[in-house]
Design an enzyme around this catalytic site. Structure first.
Site, PDB file in Angstrom:
ATOM      1  N   GLU A 261      57.438  32.159 -75.010  1.00  0.00           N
ATOM      2  CA  GLU A 261      56.127  32.457 -75.599  1.00  0.00           C
ATOM      3  C   GLU A 261      56.048  32.029 -77.059  1.00  0.00           C
ATOM      4  O   GLU A 261      55.574  32.763 -77.930  1.00  0.00           O
ATOM      5  CB  GLU A 261      55.802  33.957 -75.441  1.00  0.00           C
ATOM      6  CG  GLU A 261      55.793  34.379 -73.977  1.00  0.00           C
ATOM      7  CD  GLU A 261      55.334  35.801 -73.720  1.00  0.00           C
ATOM      8  OE1 GLU A 261      55.526  36.650 -74.591  1.00  0.00           O
ATOM      9  OE2 GLU A 261      54.797  36.038 -72.626  1.00  0.00           O
TER      10      GLU A 261
ATOM     11  N   ASP B  38      55.815  39.756 -65.077  1.00  0.00           N
ATOM     12  CA  ASP B  38      55.674  40.463 -66.345  1.00  0.00           C
ATOM     13  C   ASP B  38      55.053  41.840 -66.147  1.00  0.00           C
ATOM     14  O   ASP B  38      53.872  42.030 -66.436  1.00  0.00           O
ATOM     15  CB  ASP B  38      54.792  39.616 -67.287  1.00  0.00           C
ATOM     16  CG  ASP B  38      54.815  40.133 -68.713  1.00  0.00           C
ATOM     17  OD1 ASP B  38      55.633  41.015 -69.006  1.00  0.00           O
ATOM     18  OD2 ASP B  38      54.022  39.635 -69.524  1.00  0.00           O
TER      19      ASP B  38
ATOM     20  N   GLU C 282      51.262  48.514 -70.645  1.00  0.00           N
ATOM     21  CA  GLU C 282      50.540  47.292 -71.025  1.00  0.00           C
ATOM     22  C   GLU C 282      49.564  46.820 -69.947  1.00  0.00           C
ATOM     23  O   GLU C 282      48.392  46.580 -70.226  1.00  0.00           O
ATOM     24  CB  GLU C 282      51.567  46.196 -71.329  1.00  0.00           C
ATOM     25  CG  GLU C 282      50.927  44.860 -71.609  1.00  0.00           C
ATOM     26  CD  GLU C 282      51.942  43.754 -71.859  1.00  0.00           C
ATOM     27  OE1 GLU C 282      53.134  44.054 -71.975  1.00  0.00           O
ATOM     28  OE2 GLU C 282      51.513  42.590 -71.938  1.00  0.00           O
TER      29      GLU C 282
END
Ligand code: GCV
Length: 889
Positions: A355, A434, A462
């Site tokens: 990332e 993820d 998240e």
């Protein structure tokens, strides 16, 4: 509140106070009794565990209990007073003295915690003695100290570091309770275990119990930035940093270490894995030492995340190539400097080549080269490197059906197995993508025979509702931990692999991304702390059931009232499935907006970009073909027996079908439903069950303290509304794409709904919402920029009766619009859109519901919704829905 509305608004409030006939209930405004009676059933307790033989029977008691307000700061360490004399009497056998056989800071903390807990729960202050008193005592000490002082006592030889023994013994003729362990941290854990038993009203009679953690690594990561913000944190700012430095006041950091220690968590990485290189500047090290100091008494080891480019960025070298000797020397000097200030420093976490983070690929080196250069510097000091396997290309070509992000971790790390130094631990997210609402266990967990590994779980929600939605994660984690990889053709459940037991690795365990913040209750939602508790408990003993964890946590956090225990445990245990049902079922991913907030619905956001979180839905079907025969080959990364489970559509469990296979919408699941009908049904069921959570919680009115009752109710009400936003967005999107109607005629058909754009508008105008499925009918209304107030009106045309009104509006975080609802000339509700939802525009993140209950309406009544814009938020409205009011809901 913007100045121009302050006057108007206080007038509105004054007017409301003067009115009486119309009743408007704010969702969180229910009133409760401060004092109430509750019945306590205390159990007949009998255990046949090897070290645990006790049983006693306590009666049924009815007693008045004061339900004092609480803000959640104490988490599960409330040490609430046991008021019932008959219950307290069961602990009269506890000695009045505590003797510590040593003086390490941790042992001192341990003794103080014991005194604190006993005082809180039993109202007795234990005497702290340094020498053996001529009476019974609670004796605290390591095996070493016990052997020296009390050589006659037999100690178990099998206990490892951090394990502990609680044992009733006789010393010099006096009955004593011995709390001992191989190391002083273990003694601390023993004291927390004892206090937890008392808090849960368990018997201590004849105590003889040894406990051992499943794995040496039980750490949390905090993704805190030096400026005080937290990546994916949903409960306020950092408890560690502010304005580029470590906070002056570290009281909360110390309090947090205590909470961690109480469930056996022994390490904490305090800064974001997207690491700011400044943490390694020499001037920063004394600041880190201050955090280590507040952690130390609780046996929590400090560690930090580091950036691979630090030798260049911080050290001024012209390279950070891990094979360059100058780079190795730089790491060694830096690590030596850290240990000079923090002798018990734990080690570092590395996110590299991921990332946008720089990493060894810059120089054509491998993750093993990168991990080892730091590991060698740490080795002489006993430190470790956690190297994250979350390495993938986020510029994948989505047009190539063979590309698959899920393959990345295994493809990169499996070939390096055995090339990592002994003090390197590969930190592997539980699933290959993820932290989605459902993923299969990462095949890399079974792909490292000769390398240490730890599983990375995410406590902060998240992708799972960001602590605005209830989602009890131990249920999810248990499915992954119990999954048997059948590596080497034998039973190798994930929990054994990560603990290092399957292949006899020296290190291994559990890392949880917690992201607690400055909010008093640490994680935002008062019920979300069950996830931090559950992480610690599973890291300690992954064989515990989700139910046992939920019940323990509830007793500790809300007390032992059987109604409370039963209700909250049940709510927690259903919550993950409920969340999954109205977000992304069948393994398609969470279906959230992956390009931004990761919060509300954003079904299309994952497609046609390089991030690789694809579900590949088209007009015909949905799902990623990851089979070996026709797909990306990902299934081939599992050991053969596990691969067999996923290679064919027939064998694959429904819950993961779309993760592994692309199927037509008309494909029939094992359940007998088609995929498309399952999508519709699960979303409707999920939204209904979210509403049911509200009903369950309301049954506890008066059984839990007002402060937490109101806070939870507000979140559950919000969740119930947002579940409908999710339901409608996902169902509409799939209906439009597939063209297949819902067999029950619900999708895109809302008979009780009045679209705002269809109302009579004054100052308001219709606007398109993007993505369109996140607003009913794809449109909303907003006040024109120059307007100070706007109005939308419709006429009620149903029979006279009692109704509830759901007003769906948008609550952006760049303004605080006000709304007022009137029936005829009479105001029935008003509110300010001042929540802090993660959105600056109209979409599924900002869509929110205001429920107005108990309205007597008659045909012909005019209902007006007035909006008062503020900042960039133009009092946006989506629709109104009217239902018959059922008083008890
Ligand atoms: C800290 C996901 C999250 C990122 C996080 C990353 C990681 O992509 O959205 O915020 O970065 O995972 O785990 O490194």
């Amino acid at each position: 509140m913007a100045t121009r509305y302050r006057g108007l608004y206080s007038k509105m409030r004054a007017k409301k106070a003067a009115r009486g006939t119309w009743q408007a209930h704010a969702p969180s405004g229910t009133s409760h009794l401060g004092l109430h009676k509750r019945a306590l059933f205390i159990l007949l307790w009998g255990h046949a565990m090897k070290y645990f033989y006790l049983s006693f029977c306590l009666g049924l008691l009815t007693l008045p209990v004061s339900v004092a307000a609480e803000d959640g700061h104490d988490a599960w360490l409330r040490y609430a007073s046991i008021d019932a004399a008959s219950m307290r009497a069961h602990y009269d056998m506890l000695p009045a003295t505590t003797l510590a056989l040593g003086d390490s800071p941790t042992l001192k903390t341990t003794q103080a915690e014991l005194i604190r807990g006993v005082r809180g729960m039993l109202g007795r202050t234990l005497r702290a003695d340094a020498n053996f008193p001529h009476e019974g005592a609670i004796v605290l000490g390591t095996f070493g100290d016990v052997k020296t002082t009390l050589p006659a006592i037999n100690l178990p030889t099998s206990l490892r570091e951090d394990g502990f023994l609680l044992k009733t013994v006789v010393v010099k003729g006096f009955p004593c309770l011995l709390i001992t362990a191989p190391n002083d941290r273990g003694v601390l854990y023993g004291v927390f275990a004892l206090l937890s038993k008392i808090a849960r009203h368990q018997s201590l009679t004849g105590l003889d119990e040894a406990q051992q953690p499943s794995a040496p690594i039980r750490w949390v990561n905090e993704w805190d930035n030096l400026n005080g913000s937290i990546e994916r944190g949903y409960a306020g700012g950092s408890i560690f940093f502010e304005n580029g430095s470590v906070r002056a006041d570290l009281t909360r950091a110390g309090d947090y270490a205590r909470i961690l220690a109480s469930v056996g968590i022994n390490g904490c990485t305090i800064n974001n894995v997207n690491a700011d290189p400044r943490v390694l500047e020499d001037s920063f090290l004394p600041q880190l030492a201050r955090v280590a100091k507040v952690f130390r008494p609780w046996g929590v080891t400090l560690s930090i995340s580091v950036d691979m480019s630090s030798p260049k960025v911080v050290g001024g070298l012209d390279t950070f190539d891990p094979l360059d000797p100058h780079v190795a020397e730089w790491w060694q000097k830096k690590v030596d400097a850290i240990y000079k200030q923090i002798p018990d420093f734990g080690g570092v976490v590395v996110k590299a080549d991921s990332e946008g983070r720089l990493g060894p690929s810059t120089y054509g080196r491998t993750p093993a080269d990168a991990a080892n250069v730091i590991a060698r510097a740490l080795k002489p000091h006993g430190g470790v490197v956690f190297y994250r396997a979350f390495v993938y290309n986020h510029h994948l070509d989505w047009r190539d059906p063979k590309n698959d992000r899920a393959r990345a971790a295994y493809d990169i790390f499996h070939p390096l197995d055995g090339k990592f130094d002994e003090n390197v631990i590969i930190q592997i997210k539980y699933g290959p993508i993820d932290f989605q609402v459902r993923e299969p266990a990462s095949p890399l967990l079974a792909g490292l025979h000769s390398t240490n590994e730890a599983i990375e779980l995410q406590i902060t929600q998240e992708y799972l509702g960001q602590q605005r939605h209830l989602c009890f994660l131990p249920s999810l984690w248990k499915e992954v931990l119990d999954f048997d990889m059948h590596a080497d053709g034998r039973s190798t459940p994930v929990k054994e692999l990560v603990a290092g037991r399957s292949w006899h690795r020296p290190l291994g365990g559990f890392v949880g991304v917690a992201d607690v913040g400055m909010d008093a209750n640490w994680l935002g939602h008062p019920l979300a702390m069950a996830n931090l508790y559950g992480f610690g408990r599973l890291a300690w003993d992954p064989n515990l059931s989700a139910g046992a964890i939920a019940e323990e946590w509830t007793r500790l956090t809300f007390g032992n009232d059987p109604v409370v225990v039963r209700t909250i445990t049940a709510m927690q245990l259903t919550s993950w499935h409920i969340y999954e049902s109205y977000t992304g079922p069948l393994g398609a991913g969470t279906l959230t907006n992956i390009l931004g907030s990761h919060y509300g619905p954003g079904i299309e956001s994952s497609e046609r970009n390089g991030w690789g979180q694809w579900h590949r839905a088209d007009h015909e079907g949905i799902g990623m073909d990851r089979s070996v025969a026709t797909g990306t080959g990902y299934v081939g990364q599992y050991p053969p027996a596990a691969a067999k489970l996923y290679e064919s559509t027939k064998a694959t469990p429904d819950a993961l079908l779309l993760f592994f296979h692309h199927v037509p919408y008309t494909y029939v699941l094992h359940s007998g439903k088609t995929v498309i009908q399952h999508i519709y049904d699960s979303h409707y069921e999920g939204a209904d069950r979210a509403q049911e959570l509200v009903r369950q919680w309301k049954s506890l009115d008066g059984h839990v303290d007002e402060e937490r009752y109101a806070a939870v109710l507000a979140r559950l009400n919000y969740q119930a509304g947002h579940a409908i936003v999710w339901r409608d967005a996902v169902c509409t999107w799939f209906f439009r794409l597939s063209g297949i109607a819902d067999a029950h005629g619900r999708v895109d058909h809302y008979p009780d709904r009045i679209e705002a754009e269809g109302m009579q508008l004054q100052g308001y105008s219709p606007v398109e919402v993007t993505p369109s499925e996140t607003a009913s009918g794809g449109k909303a209304i907003e006040c024109a920029a120059q307007e100070q107030s706007c109005e939308a009106t419709f006429r009620f045309d149903r029979p006279a009766g009692w109704y509830e009104l759901d007003v769906e509006y948008f609550d952006q975080n760049n303004g605080e619009s006000k709304f007022r609802v009137l029936v005829g000339n009479q105001e029935v509700d008003e509110w300010v859109a001042s929540d802090h939802l993660p959105a600056t525009k109209l979409n599924g993140d900002s869509s929110a519901r205001r429920r107005i209950t108990g309205l007597a309406l008659r045909p012909g009544d005019e209902i007006h919704i007035q909006g008062f814009p503020d900042g960039e938020e133009h009092a946006p409205l989506d629709y109104v829905e009217i239902h018959t009011w059922q008083r008890d809901q």
